[in-house]
Design a protein around this motif. Structure first.
Motif, PDB file in Angstrom:
ATOM      1  N   ALA A 279      -0.958   8.991  15.429  1.00  0.00           N
ATOM      2  CA  ALA A 279      -1.691   8.918  14.171  1.00  0.00           C
ATOM      3  C   ALA A 279      -0.932   8.160  13.086  1.00  0.00           C
ATOM      4  O   ALA A 279      -1.521   7.727  12.089  1.00  0.00           O
ATOM      5  N   ALA A 280       0.377   8.004  13.271  1.00  0.00           N
ATOM      6  CA  ALA A 280       1.221   7.401  12.235  1.00  0.00           C
ATOM      7  C   ALA A 280       0.755   6.027  11.768  1.00  0.00           C
ATOM      8  O   ALA A 280       0.776   5.747  10.559  1.00  0.00           O
ATOM      9  N   PRO A 281       0.328   5.112  12.665  1.00  0.00           N
ATOM     10  CA  PRO A 281      -0.102   3.792  12.174  1.00  0.00           C
ATOM     11  C   PRO A 281      -1.269   3.849  11.195  1.00  0.00           C
ATOM     12  O   PRO A 281      -1.350   3.020  10.282  1.00  0.00           O
ATOM     13  N   PHE A 282      -2.153   4.824  11.349  1.00  0.00           N
ATOM     14  CA  PHE A 282      -3.311   4.916  10.460  1.00  0.00           C
ATOM     15  C   PHE A 282      -2.906   5.445   9.089  1.00  0.00           C
ATOM     16  O   PHE A 282      -3.399   4.975   8.059  1.00  0.00           O
ATOM     17  N   VAL A 283      -2.005   6.423   9.078  1.00  0.00           N
ATOM     18  CA  VAL A 283      -1.482   6.917   7.800  1.00  0.00           C
ATOM     19  C   VAL A 283      -0.706   5.799   7.110  1.00  0.00           C
ATOM     20  O   VAL A 283      -0.854   5.576   5.902  1.00  0.00           O
TER      21      VAL A 283
ATOM     22  N   ASP B 108      -5.608  18.870   6.482  1.00  0.00           N
ATOM     23  CA  ASP B 108      -5.944  19.050   5.075  1.00  0.00           C
ATOM     24  C   ASP B 108      -5.064  18.157   4.206  1.00  0.00           C
ATOM     25  O   ASP B 108      -4.145  17.483   4.704  1.00  0.00           O
ATOM     26  N   SER B 109      -5.314  18.169   2.919  1.00  0.00           N
ATOM     27  CA  SER B 109      -4.618  17.263   2.005  1.00  0.00           C
ATOM     28  C   SER B 109      -3.114  17.495   2.001  1.00  0.00           C
ATOM     29  O   SER B 109      -2.328  16.535   2.004  1.00  0.00           O
ATOM     30  N   ASP B 110      -2.691  18.742   2.013  1.00  0.00           N
ATOM     31  CA  ASP B 110      -1.259  19.036   1.996  1.00  0.00           C
ATOM     32  C   ASP B 110      -0.579  18.515   3.253  1.00  0.00           C
ATOM     33  O   ASP B 110       0.541  17.965   3.189  1.00  0.00           O
ATOM     34  N   ALA B 111      -1.239  18.669   4.391  1.00  0.00           N
ATOM     35  CA  ALA B 111      -0.660  18.185   5.651  1.00  0.00           C
ATOM     36  C   ALA B 111      -0.549  16.668   5.645  1.00  0.00           C
ATOM     37  O   ALA B 111       0.432  16.110   6.146  1.00  0.00           O
ATOM     38  N   LEU B 112      -1.534  16.006   5.062  1.00  0.00           N
ATOM     39  CA  LEU B 112      -1.487  14.546   4.982  1.00  0.00           C
ATOM     40  C   LEU B 112      -0.358  14.094   4.066  1.00  0.00           C
ATOM     41  O   LEU B 112       0.313  13.092   4.336  1.00  0.00           O
TER      42      LEU B 112
ATOM     43  N   GLU C 111      -9.865  10.335  19.656  1.00  0.00           N
ATOM     44  CA  GLU C 111      -9.203  11.638  19.675  1.00  0.00           C
ATOM     45  C   GLU C 111      -8.111  11.705  18.615  1.00  0.00           C
ATOM     46  O   GLU C 111      -7.950  12.714  17.919  1.00  0.00           O
ATOM     47  N   ILE C 112      -7.350  10.620  18.476  1.00  0.00           N
ATOM     48  CA  ILE C 112      -6.305  10.551  17.446  1.00  0.00           C
ATOM     49  C   ILE C 112      -6.921  10.627  16.054  1.00  0.00           C
ATOM     50  O   ILE C 112      -6.442  11.363  15.179  1.00  0.00           O
ATOM     51  N   LEU C 113      -7.991   9.873  15.836  1.00  0.00           N
ATOM     52  CA  LEU C 113      -8.631   9.843  14.525  1.00  0.00           C
ATOM     53  C   LEU C 113      -9.237  11.196  14.167  1.00  0.00           C
ATOM     54  O   LEU C 113      -9.201  11.622  13.000  1.00  0.00           O
ATOM     55  N   LEU C 114      -9.768  11.889  15.140  1.00  0.00           N
ATOM     56  CA  LEU C 114     -10.313  13.218  14.890  1.00  0.00           C
ATOM     57  C   LEU C 114      -9.209  14.201  14.516  1.00  0.00           C
ATOM     58  O   LEU C 114      -9.417  15.090  13.680  1.00  0.00           O
ATOM     59  N   ARG C 115      -8.043  14.051  15.120  1.00  0.00           N
ATOM     60  CA  ARG C 115      -6.905  14.893  14.730  1.00  0.00           C
ATOM     61  C   ARG C 115      -6.548  14.656  13.268  1.00  0.00           C
ATOM     62  O   ARG C 115      -6.246  15.600  12.535  1.00  0.00           O
ATOM     63  N   LEU C 116      -6.573  13.395  12.862  1.00  0.00           N
ATOM     64  CA  LEU C 116      -6.259  13.072  11.469  1.00  0.00           C
ATOM     65  C   LEU C 116      -7.303  13.656  10.517  1.00  0.00           C
ATOM     66  O   LEU C 116      -6.964  14.198   9.464  1.00  0.00           O
ATOM     67  N   GLN C 117      -8.560  13.541  10.895  1.00  0.00           N
ATOM     68  CA  GLN C 117      -9.630  14.068  10.050  1.00  0.00           C
ATOM     69  C   GLN C 117      -9.518  15.574   9.860  1.00  0.00           C
ATOM     70  O   GLN C 117      -9.972  16.120   8.846  1.00  0.00           O
ATOM     71  N   ALA C 118      -8.925  16.254  10.823  1.00  0.00           N
ATOM     72  CA  ALA C 118      -8.807  17.711  10.766  1.00  0.00           C
ATOM     73  C   ALA C 118      -7.677  18.182   9.851  1.00  0.00           C
ATOM     74  O   ALA C 118      -7.611  19.367   9.507  1.00  0.00           O
TER      75      ALA C 118
ATOM     76  N   LEU D 248      -7.518   6.332   3.533  1.00  0.00           N
ATOM     77  CA  LEU D 248      -7.379   6.774   4.914  1.00  0.00           C
ATOM     78  C   LEU D 248      -8.728   7.187   5.493  1.00  0.00           C
ATOM     79  O   LEU D 248      -9.066   6.836   6.639  1.00  0.00           O
ATOM     80  N   LYS D 249      -9.512   7.904   4.718  1.00  0.00           N
ATOM     81  CA  LYS D 249     -10.831   8.336   5.195  1.00  0.00           C
ATOM     82  C   LYS D 249     -11.705   7.134   5.544  1.00  0.00           C
ATOM     83  O   LYS D 249     -12.390   7.127   6.571  1.00  0.00           O
ATOM     84  N   LYS D 250     -11.670   6.126   4.683  1.00  0.00           N
ATOM     85  CA  LYS D 250     -12.492   4.935   4.948  1.00  0.00           C
ATOM     86  C   LYS D 250     -11.976   4.179   6.167  1.00  0.00           C
ATOM     87  O   LYS D 250     -12.766   3.692   6.983  1.00  0.00           O
ATOM     88  N   ILE D 251     -10.675   4.075   6.298  1.00  0.00           N
ATOM     89  CA  ILE D 251     -10.095   3.395   7.456  1.00  0.00           C
ATOM     90  C   ILE D 251     -10.506   4.105   8.742  1.00  0.00           C
ATOM     91  O   ILE D 251     -10.892   3.471   9.734  1.00  0.00           O
TER      92      ILE D 251
END
Length: 309
Positions: free
Chosen positions: A154-158, A131-135, A122-129, A105-108
């Motif tokens: 953000a769902a399509p990226f996850v 933590d592991s448990d939330a992901l 903006e969506i990608l920055l939300r994902l980067q913020a 996910l980080k690389k994507i």
């Protein structure tokens, strides 16, 4: 809209002993070829920008798979047990998911960020913020089909990262590791529902129908003219957009009131289970008007908000 006459079950199926049950695309091809297909489909398409964006996301998946770190896999004993009992060894619901998928996910995110629009950034920055448990909570919800409380943008990226993870495991183990599932319309590798089905061409798979996993990209055999949801052989019909090549149709079932798209390689050898699904949303709209419900998800279309990126 046009409909197509159907043949009777089993008319063109090969004897069961000659049918390769599972097809797994070569590791180096699955995402790369899909990205190329998306770019091809984008030419002159009303959703050109969306399809080109999806091509970029798919290329990011290809790059993430190429450098995917070592991940725990089932042991030979576990695989054997699953084969004996008709259980998918990498079930999305029971396999102890490794957080290594988050590296993909980080690389994507980094790859997509380079050319992303401000809204997508903006969506990608939300994902980067997160933590592991939330992901992990996010991933669990997507794989369980529980989308009410997730960030739909953000769902399509996850989902893309989870596809890379499960595709890594499936291609590492190879088709020989997997047997038939007790539930024939769920993936025998990861127990996910199909995104679509495809009529393959060439070799022992010629003219055979395979269901296409929405998560790990595995394809598994199911006889034609049979509902992929309830397995009924009654009331099966096919619908296509008038004037189209007919390479993508909606296979509908009157018994359970559902449909799933079917791709025909004999009409277009480059059809892709996910790319061509994304490019034929008009067919989904047509099915909505008939009252039929789609039986399998495309994880890039959890919400129409995905179109906004």
């Amino acid at each position: 809209m046009s409909t197509t006459p159907i043949i009777q079950p089993g008319q063109i199926e090969a004897p069961s002993g000659d049918i390769p049950f599972i097809y797994i695309s070569p590791r180096d091809n699955v995402f790369r070829d899909r990205a190329g297909r998306l770019r091809q489909l984008a030419e002159g398409h009303v959703m050109k920008d969306f399809l080109l964006f999806m091509a970029e996301l798919t290329e990011a998946q290809h790059a993430a798979l190429a450098v995917f770190p070592k991940a725990e896999l089932p042991t030979e004993a576990e695989i054997k047990l699953c084969r004996e009992h008709g259980m998918p060894p990498l079930s999305v619901q029971s396999w102890p998911r490794n957080t290594v998928w988050q590296e993909a996910l980080k690389k994507i995110i980094v790859d997509v960020m380079r050319t992303a629009t401000p809204a997508t950034k903006e969506i990608l920055l939300r994902l980067q913020a997160l933590d592991s448990d939330a992901l992990e909570t996010f991933a669990t919800a997507i794989l369980a089909g529980e989308f009410e409380d997730v960030d739909l943008g953000a769902a399509p990226f996850v989902a893309a990262a989870l596809q890379v993870y499960w595709t890594h495991m499936a291609t590492t183990l190879g088709a020989q590791a997997f047997g038939a599932n007790d539930i024939s319309n769920l993936c025998p590798v990861c127990a996910s529902p199909p995104v679509s089905s495809i009529l393959r061409i060439g070799g022992a798979e010629n003219a055979l129908r395979y269901l296409c996993c929405s998560v790990c990209n595995t394809q598994w055999h199911m006889v034609r003219v049979k509902c992929t949801n309830c397995e009924s052989t009654k009331g099966i019909s096919y619908f296509a957009i008038a004037g189209s090549s007919g390479a993508v149709k909606a296979e509908t079932c009157e018994e359970c009131g559902t449909y799933l798209k079917i791709m025909q390689m004999d009409k277009d050898q480059y059809v892709d289970p996910i790319a061509d699904d994304l490019a034929t949303l008009a067919l989904d709209l047509m099915m909505d008007e008939t009252g039929k419900l789609r039986s399998g998800p495309n994880l890039f279309l959890i919400s129409t908000s995905a179109m906004a990126v």
